[in-house]
Design an enzyme around this catalytic site. Structure first.
Site, PDB file in Angstrom:
ATOM      1  N   LYS A 185     -42.761 -23.393 -22.798  1.00 47.42           N
ATOM      2  CA  LYS A 185     -41.814 -22.314 -23.150  1.00 47.42           C
ATOM      3  C   LYS A 185     -42.280 -21.561 -24.402  1.00 47.42           C
ATOM      4  CE  LYS A 185     -38.205 -25.030 -23.507  1.00 47.42           C
ATOM      5  NZ  LYS A 185     -38.885 -26.314 -23.208  1.00 47.42           N
TER       6      LYS A 185
ATOM      7  N   ARG B 285     -50.842 -31.910 -27.496  1.00 48.58           N
ATOM      8  CA  ARG B 285     -50.237 -30.802 -28.234  1.00 48.58           C
ATOM      9  C   ARG B 285     -50.376 -31.003 -29.744  1.00 48.58           C
ATOM     10  NH1 ARG B 285     -44.401 -28.161 -26.819  1.00 48.58           N
ATOM     11  NH2 ARG B 285     -43.482 -29.906 -27.945  1.00 48.58           N
TER      12      ARG B 285
ATOM     13  N   ARG C  46     -46.774 -33.838 -33.622  1.00 52.56           N
ATOM     14  CA  ARG C  46     -45.398 -34.142 -34.011  1.00 52.56           C
ATOM     15  C   ARG C  46     -44.972 -35.465 -33.399  1.00 52.56           C
ATOM     16  NH1 ARG C  46     -42.836 -28.782 -32.217  1.00 52.56           N
ATOM     17  NH2 ARG C  46     -41.424 -30.208 -31.176  1.00 52.56           N
TER      18      ARG C  46
ATOM     19  N   ARG D  65     -37.178 -37.835 -24.315  1.00 51.91           N
ATOM     20  CA  ARG D  65     -36.771 -36.426 -24.291  1.00 51.91           C
ATOM     21  C   ARG D  65     -36.631 -35.906 -22.866  1.00 51.91           C
ATOM     22  NH1 ARG D  65     -40.761 -33.014 -27.456  1.00 51.91           N
ATOM     23  NH2 ARG D  65     -39.150 -31.407 -27.434  1.00 51.91           N
TER      24      ARG D  65
ATOM     25  N   ARG E 254     -29.272 -25.785 -24.654  1.00 48.30           N
ATOM     26  CA  ARG E 254     -29.767 -27.057 -24.106  1.00 48.30           C
ATOM     27  C   ARG E 254     -28.727 -27.745 -23.241  1.00 48.30           C
ATOM     28  NH1 ARG E 254     -34.223 -29.890 -27.316  1.00 48.30           N
ATOM     29  NH2 ARG E 254     -34.912 -28.326 -28.788  1.00 48.30           N
TER      30      ARG E 254
END
Length: 210
Positions: free
Chosen positions: A13, A123, A156, A167, A88
C-alpha cells in the site's frame, strides 16, 4: 480523486500510494507516518499512541480520526488525497463517514499471506523520513542508506516473522470486513497483486479509469 488503499500488512500500500500520488497529483496520508512523526516529536497524541503500539494494540479510533481530520483539512488535500493505513476497522470507517470524509474509490490490493511473509522479511524503512524499501524488489541505491534523505534503513519490529503472523491475523479479523462495507457502497475495486510494482500500479490506474 479521494482514495482509500486497502490490503494486508505488506501488500504494498505504501509503495503504491507513493506512485499514485505522483500520477494523480494528490498527497498520500499515511497514518503510520503521521503517527511515527507524532511519536518522534513527543506530542501528547504521539505519546498516547505509542503506549498502545508498544503493547501491540491498535491505536484508539478517536486518536486516529482526530489526526486524519486535521490532516485532510490542510490546503494540499483540497484536490483529493490517498489514505493509506486507515480505516482499519468498520468502526473507523463509520467514524470517517460521520466526520463527513468522503471517498471516490476504495482499492483493495489482493495478495496471499504466503507472499506477504516472504515480502516482509526483506522490508527496510528509513528511521529518519519513513521511506520504505525492499532488499530485492525496491532496493536503495546504497545498501542500508535512504535515497531520499541519507538516513539509516532498519528492519522494523513490525516486519519480523512472528509479528507479521500476528498482524495478518488481526487484518483478517478486523480489516478484511471493510471490503464488504465498501462494496455495499459501490466503491470497492479489487486489484490482484502483480509480479512487479509497476504492473500493480498500472492495474490500479486501470480500475480507476486512468
Amino acid at each position: 480523486m479521494k482514495l482509500i488503499l486497502l490490503g494486508a500488512p505488506g501488500a504494498g500500500k505504501g509503495t503504491q500510494a507513493d506512485i499514485l500520488c505522483k500520477e494523480l497529483d494528490v498527497p498520500t496520508i499515511s497514518t503510520g507516518n503521521i503517527l511515527r512523526a507524532a511519536i518522534k516529536n513527543g506530542t501528547p497524541t504521539g505519546l498516547k499512541a505509542k503506549s498502545y503500539m508498544d503493547a501491540g494494540n491498535l491505536v484508539p479510533d478517536e486518536v486516529i480520526i482526530g489526526i486524519i481530520s486535521e490532516r485532510l483539512a490542510e490546503p494540499d488535500c483540497a484536490k483529493g488525497y490517498i489514505l493509506d493505513g486507515v480505516p482499519r476497522t468498520i468502526a473507523q470507517a463509520e467514524a470517517l463517514e460521520q466526520a463527513g470524509i468522503q471517498f471516490d474509490s476504495v482499492v483493495s490490493i489482493e495478495i496471499t499471506d504466503e507472499a506477504i511473509m516472504e515480502r516482509m522479511s526483506g522490508r527496510r524503512v528509513c528511521e529518519t523520513c519513513g521511506a520504505s524499501y525492499h532488499v530485492a524488489a525496491v532496493p536503495p541505491k546504497t545498501e542500508g542508506v535512504c535515497d531520499k534523505c541519507g538516513g539509516a534503513l532498519v528492519q522494523r519490529k513490525d516486519d519480523k516473522p512472528e509479528t507479521v503472523k500476528a498482524r495478518l491475523a488481526v487484518y483478517h479479523k478486523e480489516t478484511e470486513p471493510l471490503k464488504a462495507f465498501y462494496a455495499e457502497r459501490g466503491l470497492l475495486k479489487k486489484v490482484e497483486n502483480q509480479p512487479s510494482v509497476e504492473e500493480t500500479s498500472q492495474a490500479i490506474l486501470r480500475v480507476l479509469g486512468r
